[in-house]
Design a protein around this motif. Sequence first.
Motif, PDB file in Angstrom:
ATOM      1  N   GLY A   1       0.834  -1.193   0.000  1.00 34.17           N
ATOM      2  CA  GLY A   1       0.000   0.000   0.000  1.00 34.17           C
ATOM      3  C   GLY A   1       0.867   1.240   0.000  1.00 34.17           C
TER       4      GLY A   1
ATOM      5  N   ASN B   1       0.054  -1.073  -5.705  1.00 33.27           N
ATOM      6  CA  ASN B   1      -1.327  -0.595  -5.613  1.00 33.27           C
ATOM      7  C   ASN B   1      -2.302  -1.665  -5.147  1.00 33.27           C
ATOM      8  OD1 ASN B   1      -0.756   2.053  -6.405  1.00 33.27           O
ATOM      9  ND2 ASN B   1      -0.859   1.508  -8.568  1.00 33.27           N
ATOM     10  N   ASP B   2      -1.988  -2.936  -5.428  1.00 31.45           N
ATOM     11  CA  ASP B   2      -2.879  -4.018  -5.004  1.00 31.45           C
ATOM     12  C   ASP B   2      -2.038  -5.251  -4.691  1.00 31.45           C
ATOM     13  OD1 ASP B   2      -2.146  -4.986  -7.489  1.00 31.45           O
ATOM     14  OD2 ASP B   2      -4.036  -4.502  -8.448  1.00 31.45           O
TER      15      ASP B   2
ATOM     16  N   ALA C   1      -2.984  -6.211   0.703  1.00 29.60           N
ATOM     17  CA  ALA C   1      -3.016  -4.808   0.291  1.00 29.60           C
ATOM     18  C   ALA C   1      -4.042  -4.101   1.162  1.00 29.60           C
ATOM     19  CB  ALA C   1      -3.404  -4.689  -1.179  1.00 29.60           C
TER      20      ALA C   1
ATOM     21  N   ARG D   1      -5.794  -0.045   2.602  1.00 29.43           N
ATOM     22  CA  ARG D   1      -5.944   1.412   2.614  1.00 29.43           C
ATOM     23  C   ARG D   1      -6.669   1.785   3.899  1.00 29.43           C
ATOM     24  NH1 ARG D   1      -3.588   0.159  -1.309  1.00 29.43           N
ATOM     25  NH2 ARG D   1      -3.716   0.990  -3.436  1.00 29.43           N
TER      26      ARG D   1
ATOM     27  N   GLU E   1      -7.264  -6.353   0.990  1.00 27.44           N
ATOM     28  CA  GLU E   1      -7.293  -7.294  -0.133  1.00 27.44           C
ATOM     29  C   GLU E   1      -6.257  -8.362   0.207  1.00 27.44           C
ATOM     30  OE1 GLU E   1      -7.631  -5.860  -4.382  1.00 27.44           O
ATOM     31  OE2 GLU E   1      -5.524  -6.490  -4.353  1.00 27.44           O
TER      32      GLU E   1
ATOM     33  N   ALA F   1      -4.577 -11.420 -10.743  1.00 28.75           N
ATOM     34  CA  ALA F   1      -5.755 -10.906 -10.028  1.00 28.75           C
ATOM     35  C   ALA F   1      -7.003 -11.684 -10.408  1.00 28.75           C
ATOM     36  CB  ALA F   1      -5.930  -9.428 -10.349  1.00 28.75           C
TER      37      ALA F   1
ATOM     38  N   THR G   1     -11.592  -7.828  -3.537  1.00 27.69           N
ATOM     39  CA  THR G   1     -10.751  -6.672  -3.839  1.00 27.69           C
ATOM     40  C   THR G   1     -10.949  -5.573  -2.800  1.00 27.69           C
ATOM     41  OG1 THR G   1     -12.405  -5.589  -5.223  1.00 27.69           O
ATOM     42  CG2 THR G   1     -10.936  -7.182  -6.295  1.00 27.69           C
ATOM     43  N   LEU G   2     -10.060  -4.562  -2.856  1.00 26.35           N
ATOM     44  CA  LEU G   2     -10.164  -3.422  -1.942  1.00 26.35           C
ATOM     45  C   LEU G   2     -11.517  -2.741  -2.065  1.00 26.35           C
ATOM     46  CD1 LEU G   2      -6.616  -1.887  -2.480  1.00 26.35           C
ATOM     47  CD2 LEU G   2      -7.478  -2.764  -0.301  1.00 26.35           C
TER      48      LEU G   2
ATOM     49  N   VAL H   1      -9.980   4.359  -2.846  1.00 26.82           N
ATOM     50  CA  VAL H   1      -9.841   3.172  -3.701  1.00 26.82           C
ATOM     51  C   VAL H   1     -10.188   3.561  -5.133  1.00 26.82           C
ATOM     52  CG1 VAL H   1     -10.592   0.824  -4.146  1.00 26.82           C
ATOM     53  CG2 VAL H   1     -10.457   1.647  -1.793  1.00 26.82           C
TER      54      VAL H   1
END
Length: 563
Positions: free
Chosen positions: A323, A420-421, A448, A450, A507, A529, A539-540, A562
């Motif tokens: 992240g 990012n992921d 991952a 946020r 995630e 993914a 996912t996020l 996100v």
Amino acid sequence: MAGLIHILVRQGALPFARAQQLAGTDREELMRIRELLAAGELSEEEFARARATEADVPFVRLEDEPVDADILARISVTFAHAHELVPLRTIEHRGLPHLLLAMANPDDVIALDDVRVAYGMPPYIVVATASEIHATIDRHHRADAEMTELTSSLTVEEAEDPDDGSFNVSGGGSDEDDDAPIIRFVNLVLGQGIRDRASDIHIEPTADRVRVRYRIDGVLHEMPSAPKAIQSGVISRLKIMSDIDIAERRIPQDGRISVQHDGRKVDLRVATLPTVWGEKIVMRILDQASTALKLETLGLSERNLTAYRRAYTKPYGMILVTGPTGSGKSTTLYSTVAELARPEVNVITIEDPVEYRMAGVNQVQINTQAGLTFASALRAILRSDPDVMLVGEIRDAETANIAIESALTGHLVLSTLHTNDAPSAVTRLVEMGVEPFLVGSALDVVVAQRLIRRLCDRCKEPDEIGAEALAAAGFARAETENGTLFRPVGCAHCAETGYHGRAAVHEVMTVTEEIERLAVAHASSNDIARVAREQGMRTLREDGWAKALAGLTSVEEILRVVI
């Protein structure tokens, strides 16, 4: 105190058998009840209600009580905090004016006498919880007004070198230096930042002012600024406190401040940055008392927590948390280490910098000027018989390769990576020069995350978002059948922002055999993914949507953090 324990039993707050164990003198019983409060066996509200019943006075929630700022301003903040009381307003009782006074301890006769003399009228006592009293004092008697008044008359003054490495910023200190305007200004800035739950304090020189900003729940809020004339004095004071060279102004420097605030020690990580208008100072508040170090409190869903726990309970392998900066990666890793640190386990960390000191953990501070880098430190601690290793960040190919090899040779390795992921972590390691077959073999799980702002529970309202607006945001109206969406409103408790506190969206990708084969085949992060989602990864955005439906946050907040 026997009466108070009897009331707690009658209220159902304490089982009778537990109450019998508390028997003793009044002083002993009060101490034992406070131990129950600290351990969470008794809620603060239950205790306050029992005290109100014992004193035959009303119990109130201060969020529902209007406060007269002029009335509150007539007593000092230090006195109000020390005696856990807050004057609310004047009322008429039995045809005479009375001071409505909220107290945590209605038996504090010394404080009652002082209040009666200060206001020239008898108090009408109500009982409230201590935490609500402290919050009300801080909310209505903030340092903003004092800061504004102080900066209007400030002159350039150099602060004297303090006696030791700890500074009192709570106010009411006996140190003569605290009377110096610049020192008072710095203490106000630090103390108010800690009280406001800020994660960072920014002191920023501009062309004509010194700007002060707090980052609260991930968003910067501007505070009253200071005159340009005191810029050098404020920066010098902060440099002295953090043991930084005050003569060096051309290069960035780092330091650390330890302060005492409301009876507890708080550390601040200090960084200076030369700008065209002078040195900017950013202080990261490292308040361990306000940082959760239990995985259960981090907001992981049941599926994600199960997958993550399965990985870190293995004796070897690699766990990555990814992240951007400020996404809570360190808190997740510290919480994991807190569960792993036992007398029979040798845990060693390599950090830059060491943010929180942890008991039972060997923590190594990186010092690049002395040649102690992540890679060299990692090689050294492999000779120190570690079971668990925490590498603050994988920044280069050498560190990545050593960490991967350590995970393959019987060590549990935890680290962070900037992606990012979760699926992108696999391709990122390959791009850094790690052999793809080693990545697939060593990597167990990638998390991952946020940080999102929590909606204020006291003022949030149901939000009727139209189907078109939801579709534009990538969500479907049908999905709202499983919960209710809320929107921020704003109240005194959340400083009119609508949000109070933060949570995380996650995630969690388990590296299965299929993903391992994709890594060896140099597959793209999109292919990884797709397979991870087929295997159950959320996912996020999907995790954020679930938290919005649970009433934890808003749709706008999810879209803010996100993509």
